[in-house]
Design a protein around this motif. Structure first.
Motif, PDB file in Angstrom:
ATOM      1  N   THR A   1       0.838  -1.191   0.000  1.00 54.16           N
ATOM      2  CA  THR A   1       0.000   0.000   0.000  1.00 54.16           C
ATOM      3  C   THR A   1       0.878   1.249   0.000  1.00 54.16           C
ATOM      4  O   THR A   1       1.898   1.294   0.699  1.00 54.16           O
ATOM      5  N   ASN A   2       0.488   2.250  -0.793  1.00 55.68           N
ATOM      6  CA  ASN A   2       1.287   3.471  -0.841  1.00 55.68           C
ATOM      7  C   ASN A   2       0.799   4.484   0.202  1.00 55.68           C
ATOM      8  O   ASN A   2      -0.095   4.195   1.006  1.00 55.68           O
ATOM      9  N   ARG A   3       1.367   5.682   0.158  1.00 53.05           N
ATOM     10  CA  ARG A   3       1.030   6.691   1.171  1.00 53.05           C
ATOM     11  C   ARG A   3      -0.446   7.066   1.100  1.00 53.05           C
ATOM     12  O   ARG A   3      -1.108   7.246   2.134  1.00 53.05           O
ATOM     13  N   ARG A   4      -0.977   7.181  -0.092  1.00 51.83           N
ATOM     14  CA  ARG A   4      -2.394   7.535  -0.219  1.00 51.83           C
ATOM     15  C   ARG A   4      -3.276   6.447   0.392  1.00 51.83           C
ATOM     16  O   ARG A   4      -4.217   6.732   1.132  1.00 51.83           O
ATOM     17  N   GLY A   5      -2.969   5.183   0.055  1.00 48.90           N
ATOM     18  CA  GLY A   5      -3.744   4.088   0.617  1.00 48.90           C
ATOM     19  C   GLY A   5      -3.595   4.004   2.122  1.00 48.90           C
ATOM     20  O   GLY A   5      -4.551   3.685   2.845  1.00 48.90           O
ATOM     21  N   LEU A   6      -2.394   4.292   2.619  1.00 48.22           N
ATOM     22  CA  LEU A   6      -2.163   4.287   4.063  1.00 48.22           C
ATOM     23  C   LEU A   6      -3.009   5.342   4.752  1.00 48.22           C
ATOM     24  O   LEU A   6      -3.615   5.079   5.803  1.00 48.22           O
ATOM     25  N   ASP A   7      -3.064   6.534   4.180  1.00 52.90           N
ATOM     26  CA  ASP A   7      -3.851   7.606   4.793  1.00 52.90           C
ATOM     27  C   ASP A   7      -5.323   7.211   4.886  1.00 52.90           C
ATOM     28  O   ASP A   7      -5.996   7.501   5.888  1.00 52.90           O
ATOM     29  N   ILE A   8      -5.825   6.555   3.833  1.00 53.13           N
ATOM     30  CA  ILE A   8      -7.226   6.124   3.837  1.00 53.13           C
ATOM     31  C   ILE A   8      -7.470   5.094   4.939  1.00 53.13           C
ATOM     32  O   ILE A   8      -8.420   5.201   5.716  1.00 53.13           O
ATOM     33  N   ARG A   9      -6.584   4.084   5.013  1.00 50.05           N
ATOM     34  CA  ARG A   9      -6.754   3.049   6.030  1.00 50.05           C
ATOM     35  C   ARG A   9      -6.539   3.606   7.437  1.00 50.05           C
ATOM     36  O   ARG A   9      -7.234   3.213   8.388  1.00 50.05           O
TER      37      ARG A   9
ATOM     38  N   CYS B   1       2.454  -9.392   8.293  1.00 42.26           N
ATOM     39  CA  CYS B   1       1.118  -8.852   8.580  1.00 42.26           C
ATOM     40  C   CYS B   1       0.080  -9.925   8.253  1.00 42.26           C
ATOM     41  O   CYS B   1      -0.519  -9.933   7.177  1.00 42.26           O
ATOM     42  N   ARG B   2      -0.125 -10.821   9.188  1.00 40.33           N
ATOM     43  CA  ARG B   2      -0.940 -12.004   8.918  1.00 40.33           C
ATOM     44  C   ARG B   2      -2.417 -11.816   9.268  1.00 40.33           C
ATOM     45  O   ARG B   2      -3.266 -12.517   8.730  1.00 40.33           O
ATOM     46  N   ARG B   3      -2.717 -10.908  10.180  1.00 44.28           N
ATOM     47  CA  ARG B   3      -4.121 -10.701  10.528  1.00 44.28           C
ATOM     48  C   ARG B   3      -4.798  -9.878   9.434  1.00 44.28           C
ATOM     49  O   ARG B   3      -4.165  -9.037   8.791  1.00 44.28           O
ATOM     50  N   PRO B   4      -6.098 -10.099   9.224  1.00 41.56           N
ATOM     51  CA  PRO B   4      -6.782  -9.436   8.101  1.00 41.56           C
ATOM     52  C   PRO B   4      -6.672  -7.923   8.100  1.00 41.56           C
ATOM     53  O   PRO B   4      -6.589  -7.302   7.038  1.00 41.56           O
ATOM     54  N   ARG B   5      -6.653  -7.286   9.266  1.00 47.88           N
ATOM     55  CA  ARG B   5      -6.646  -5.823   9.320  1.00 47.88           C
ATOM     56  C   ARG B   5      -5.250  -5.234   9.459  1.00 47.88           C
ATOM     57  O   ARG B   5      -5.088  -4.002   9.390  1.00 47.88           O
ATOM     58  N   ASP B   6      -4.225  -6.058   9.679  1.00 43.03           N
ATOM     59  CA  ASP B   6      -2.860  -5.538   9.712  1.00 43.03           C
ATOM     60  C   ASP B   6      -2.460  -5.061   8.318  1.00 43.03           C
ATOM     61  O   ASP B   6      -2.878  -5.635   7.320  1.00 43.03           O
ATOM     62  N   LEU B   7      -1.651  -4.040   8.256  1.00 43.63           N
ATOM     63  CA  LEU B   7      -1.292  -3.448   6.972  1.00 43.63           C
ATOM     64  C   LEU B   7       0.173  -3.046   6.957  1.00 43.63           C
ATOM     65  O   LEU B   7       0.670  -2.396   7.885  1.00 43.63           O
ATOM     66  N   ALA B   8       0.865  -3.434   5.890  1.00 41.35           N
ATOM     67  CA  ALA B   8       2.224  -2.951   5.623  1.00 41.35           C
ATOM     68  C   ALA B   8       2.148  -1.967   4.466  1.00 41.35           C
ATOM     69  O   ALA B   8       1.518  -2.242   3.442  1.00 41.35           O
ATOM     70  N   ALA B   9       2.778  -0.818   4.616  1.00 45.28           N
ATOM     71  CA  ALA B   9       2.720   0.223   3.589  1.00 45.28           C
ATOM     72  C   ALA B   9       4.104   0.834   3.396  1.00 45.28           C
ATOM     73  O   ALA B   9       4.921   0.878   4.326  1.00 45.28           O
TER      74      ALA B   9
ATOM     75  N   VAL C   1       5.614   1.638   6.955  1.00 46.01           N
ATOM     76  CA  VAL C   1       4.701   1.725   8.095  1.00 46.01           C
ATOM     77  C   VAL C   1       4.002   0.385   8.272  1.00 46.01           C
ATOM     78  O   VAL C   1       3.564  -0.231   7.298  1.00 46.01           O
ATOM     79  N   ILE C   2       3.917  -0.054   9.517  1.00 39.46           N
ATOM     80  CA  ILE C   2       3.106  -1.216   9.877  1.00 39.46           C
ATOM     81  C   ILE C   2       1.945  -0.707  10.714  1.00 39.46           C
ATOM     82  O   ILE C   2       2.161  -0.072  11.756  1.00 39.46           O
ATOM     83  N   LEU C   3       0.729  -0.971  10.282  1.00 39.71           N
ATOM     84  CA  LEU C   3      -0.470  -0.560  11.013  1.00 39.71           C
ATOM     85  C   LEU C   3      -1.107  -1.809  11.608  1.00 39.71           C
ATOM     86  O   LEU C   3      -1.412  -2.761  10.878  1.00 39.71           O
ATOM     87  N   MET C   4      -1.313  -1.801  12.919  1.00 36.20           N
ATOM     88  CA  MET C   4      -1.800  -2.986  13.619  1.00 36.20           C
ATOM     89  C   MET C   4      -2.966  -2.618  14.531  1.00 36.20           C
ATOM     90  O   MET C   4      -2.776  -2.279  15.704  1.00 36.20           O
ATOM     91  N   PRO C   5      -4.201  -2.655  14.025  1.00 34.89           N
ATOM     92  CA  PRO C   5      -5.373  -2.362  14.860  1.00 34.89           C
ATOM     93  C   PRO C   5      -5.549  -3.423  15.953  1.00 34.89           C
ATOM     94  O   PRO C   5      -5.230  -4.600  15.766  1.00 34.89           O
ATOM     95  N   GLY C   6      -6.046  -2.984  17.091  1.00 34.32           N
ATOM     96  CA  GLY C   6      -6.324  -3.911  18.176  1.00 34.32           C
ATOM     97  C   GLY C   6      -5.090  -4.511  18.812  1.00 34.32           C
ATOM     98  O   GLY C   6      -5.176  -5.557  19.457  1.00 34.32           O
ATOM     99  N   THR C   7      -3.942  -3.884  18.634  1.00 36.96           N
ATOM    100  CA  THR C   7      -2.686  -4.397  19.186  1.00 36.96           C
ATOM    101  C   THR C   7      -2.223  -3.525  20.338  1.00 36.96           C
ATOM    102  O   THR C   7      -2.104  -2.306  20.191  1.00 36.96           O
TER     103      THR C   7
END
Length: 345
Positions: A162-170, A222-230, A238-244
């Motif tokens: 995911t790029n910066r734009r996609g990261l900002d959205i997520r 990033c194995r969980r469905p909502r985890d995101l590498a960008a 950036v690694i985004l990890m909801p609920g962590t």
């Protein structure tokens, strides 16, 4: 696309008189078309809904509901389409024709039906069918192209992340969710240590290969469905990890650091380090109304700066407070010695 004359229509023929249906059906089949028959208005609507014919030839006068009623039901059944409906009627007045058009019909064939007129009407339907199929094909292609463009606009072409734009959205989505559900949200900002020296020594093509391999590793972790590498930009990720939680984020970072060491990518110029390493800054919080994307990135960036200043090849993490008034963490105002939540590894 086939020539208009070669288009085989699926025609729904509706008439309560079996003899009329047999005669017209034989003529339609002789012209090379497929025929589906119905003897009343209710069956006509049901067959239309299930079979979606290319055209409808329908008698007006039938027992029970008439052809006008059936036409109205057909139009309601296809709000985004338009199937030609030709009425068959012995009525020839202007008022009868106007009523049929008002009910959803497109044309009239007066009984007894002339084979020459029927053939001419069907050729017109074939042209309409050809145009409709072309339009449908172009629409499908446009949707597919738009979907591809949407994907491309949210992904980094080099790494596939995911790029910066996609990261900002997520980030915006996950920030809202975490705030609403009062759940922790972790953001890790990391980069490749001494990457400028890597590029200067090995060249930019080799540097791209290095970034692609690191990106692949981040994506795999990033194995969980909502985890995101960008890819944040350049050599930053950036690694985004909801609920962590805070502890969960540190556990992940330690595992990531170990995996990077095991990857053992050679670094041609890394201040005594023989392999590529990562440094990272972690921030975890339960967002409140003052927490913003900018404040999360700022805190992670401050933690990353601390990790760099302490020798690289490490992740630095400090706990943020949910009631923070500004959501900012300036390195100059951060006393590492007094913080009981600081963890260095």
């Amino acid at each position: 696309m086939p020539a208009v004359a070669d288009i085989r229509l699926k025609v729904l023929l509706v008439d309560d008189q079996l003899s009329h249906r047999a005669a017209l059906g034989a003529e339609l089949q002789a012209m090379g078309h497929d025929v589906v028959e119905a003897g009343n208005a209710e069956d006509a609507v049901a067959l239309f809904t299930s079979l979606r014919p290319d055209a409808v030839l329908m008698d007006v006068e039938m027992p029970g509901h008439n052809g006008h009623w059936a036409a109205q039901q057909i139009r309601r059944a296809e709000p985004e389409g338009w199937t030609p409906i030709l009425f068959l009627s012995g009525r020839v007045s202007d008022a009868d024709l106007a009523e049929g058009i008002e009910c959803g019909g497109d044309d009239y064939l007066f009984k007894p039906v002339s084979p020459v007129v029927l053939a001419a009407k069907l050729r017109a339907m074939q042209r309409l069918c050809s145009l409709h199929r072309q339009l449908t094909s172009l629409t499908d292609q446009l949707r597919a192209s738009n979907a591809d463009l949407q994907i491309q606009s949210l992904h980094d072409p080099l790494t596939g992340l995911t790029n910066r734009r996609g990261l900002d959205i997520r980030l915006d989505e996950e920030l809202r969710t975490a705030r609403r559900e009062r759940q922790p949200l972790t953001l890790i900002l990391c980069d490749v240590d001494n990457f400028k020296a890597y590029n200067d020594t090995a060249g930019h093509l080799q540097g791209d290969q290095c970034l692609m391999r690191i990106a692949q590793l981040l994506g795999e972790t990033c194995r969980r469905p909502r985890d995101l590498a960008a890819r944040f930009g350049g050599e930053e990720f950036v690694i985004l990890m909801p609920g962590t939680s805070h502890s969960g984020a540190m556990f992940y970072a330690k595992g990531l650091q170990r995996m990077v060491h095991q990857l053992a990518l050679p670094h041609p110029a890394s201040d005594g380090k023989t392999c590529v390493t990562l440094s990272g800054g972690i921030t975890t919080c339960v967002p409140d109304g003052t927490t913003t994307i900018e404040s999360l990135l700022s805190r992670a960036d401050a933690a990353l700066y601390t990790a760099k200043s302490l020798g690289r090849d490490r992740f630095f993490c400090f706990e943020t407070q949910a009631d923070s008034s500004t959501g900012q963490a300036e390195l100059a105002n951060y006393d590492r010695e007094k913080s009981s939540t600081a963890t260095l590894f």
